[in-house]
Scaffold this motif. Structure first.
Motif, PDB file in Angstrom:
ATOM      1  N   VAL A 140     119.755 -35.452  51.032  1.00 31.40           N
ATOM      2  CA  VAL A 140     118.758 -35.506  49.978  1.00 31.40           C
ATOM      3  C   VAL A 140     119.445 -36.060  48.736  1.00 31.40           C
ATOM      4  N   PHE A 141     118.845 -37.068  48.156  1.00 30.22           N
ATOM      5  CA  PHE A 141     119.409 -37.711  46.976  1.00 30.22           C
ATOM      6  C   PHE A 141     118.532 -37.423  45.770  1.00 30.22           C
ATOM      7  N   GLU A 142     119.149 -37.242  44.614  1.00 25.03           N
ATOM      8  CA  GLU A 142     118.402 -37.078  43.378  1.00 25.03           C
ATOM      9  C   GLU A 142     118.221 -38.449  42.742  1.00 25.03           C
ATOM     10  N   ILE A 143     117.071 -38.657  42.114  1.00 23.98           N
ATOM     11  CA  ILE A 143     116.822 -39.891  41.385  1.00 23.98           C
ATOM     12  C   ILE A 143     117.900 -40.019  40.302  1.00 23.98           C
ATOM     13  N   GLY A 144     118.469 -41.183  40.181  1.00 18.78           N
ATOM     14  CA  GLY A 144     119.504 -41.420  39.184  1.00 18.78           C
ATOM     15  C   GLY A 144     120.922 -41.260  39.699  1.00 18.78           C
ATOM     16  N   THR A 145     121.075 -40.781  40.940  1.00 17.18           N
ATOM     17  CA  THR A 145     122.397 -40.626  41.527  1.00 17.18           C
ATOM     18  C   THR A 145     123.029 -42.000  41.720  1.00 17.18           C
ATOM     19  N   ILE A 146     124.306 -42.116  41.370  1.00 14.08           N
ATOM     20  CA  ILE A 146     125.051 -43.356  41.569  1.00 14.08           C
ATOM     21  C   ILE A 146     125.668 -43.315  42.964  1.00 14.08           C
ATOM     22  N   MET A 167     112.862 -42.185  47.234  1.00  9.49           N
ATOM     23  CA  MET A 167     113.058 -41.822  48.638  1.00  9.49           C
ATOM     24  C   MET A 167     111.708 -41.812  49.324  1.00  9.49           C
ATOM     25  N   THR A 168     111.713 -42.089  50.616  1.00  8.07           N
ATOM     26  CA  THR A 168     110.475 -41.964  51.377  1.00  8.07           C
ATOM     27  C   THR A 168     110.170 -40.480  51.549  1.00  8.07           C
ATOM     28  N   PRO A 212     112.512 -43.434  60.230  1.00  5.05           N
ATOM     29  CA  PRO A 212     113.695 -42.761  59.702  1.00  5.05           C
ATOM     30  C   PRO A 212     113.588 -42.622  58.181  1.00  5.05           C
ATOM     31  N   PRO A 213     114.238 -41.588  57.626  1.00  9.10           N
ATOM     32  CA  PRO A 213     114.199 -41.414  56.173  1.00  9.10           C
ATOM     33  C   PRO A 213     114.953 -42.547  55.476  1.00  9.10           C
ATOM     34  N   LEU A 214     114.373 -43.041  54.399  1.00  8.14           N
ATOM     35  CA  LEU A 214     114.963 -44.149  53.652  1.00  8.14           C
ATOM     36  C   LEU A 214     115.166 -43.753  52.200  1.00  8.14           C
ATOM     37  N   VAL A 215     116.169 -44.360  51.579  1.00  6.44           N
ATOM     38  CA  VAL A 215     116.415 -44.176  50.158  1.00  6.44           C
ATOM     39  C   VAL A 215     116.262 -45.549  49.508  1.00  6.44           C
ATOM     40  N   GLU A 216     115.604 -45.579  48.346  1.00  5.96           N
ATOM     41  CA  GLU A 216     115.424 -46.839  47.633  1.00  5.96           C
ATOM     42  C   GLU A 216     116.509 -46.950  46.573  1.00  5.96           C
ATOM     43  N   ARG A 227     115.616 -50.813  50.343  1.00 12.21           N
ATOM     44  CA  ARG A 227     115.636 -49.518  51.027  1.00 12.21           C
ATOM     45  C   ARG A 227     116.636 -49.551  52.166  1.00 12.21           C
ATOM     46  N   VAL A 228     117.356 -48.435  52.317  1.00 14.17           N
ATOM     47  CA  VAL A 228     118.305 -48.290  53.415  1.00 14.17           C
ATOM     48  C   VAL A 228     118.144 -46.906  54.024  1.00 14.17           C
ATOM     49  N   ARG A 229     118.554 -46.777  55.274  1.00 15.84           N
ATOM     50  CA  ARG A 229     118.507 -45.467  55.941  1.00 15.84           C
ATOM     51  C   ARG A 229     119.489 -44.518  55.272  1.00 15.84           C
ATOM     52  N   VAL A 230     119.092 -43.256  55.127  1.00 14.83           N
ATOM     53  CA  VAL A 230     119.977 -42.292  54.470  1.00 14.83           C
ATOM     54  C   VAL A 230     121.218 -41.989  55.290  1.00 14.83           C
TER      55      VAL A 230
END
Length: 67
Positions: free
Chosen positions: A5-11, A24-25, A31-35, A46-49
């Motif tokens: 799980v990623f937080e918005i703004g994470t580098i 994030m989707t 599959p779960p993706l992160v933008e 977007r890439v797979r987490v």
């Protein structure tokens, strides 16, 4: 299967470049993706987490009073 799980703004680093997590989707999407937004060019994608090239950067230590 455990999902990161990623937080918005994470580098993060992806393929050797710095990116900012901008979304994030929904958890129900497979599959779960992160933008990500490229920090230099501003391009998004977007890439797979679980992509092994997606690396969370260590947070920088805040400046102390000992400087």
């Amino acid at each position: 299967m455990s999902v990161a799980v990623f937080e918005i703004g994470t580098i993060v680093s992806y393929r050797g470049r710095l990116h900012v997590v901008v979304g994030m989707t929904p958890m129900s999407v497979t599959p779960p993706l992160v933008e990500l937004e490229d920090a230099e060019s501003g391009r998004t994608g977007r890439v797979r987490v679980d992509d092994p090239q997606l690396v969370v950067e260590a947070p920088e230590d805040p400046p102390g009073d000992d400087e």
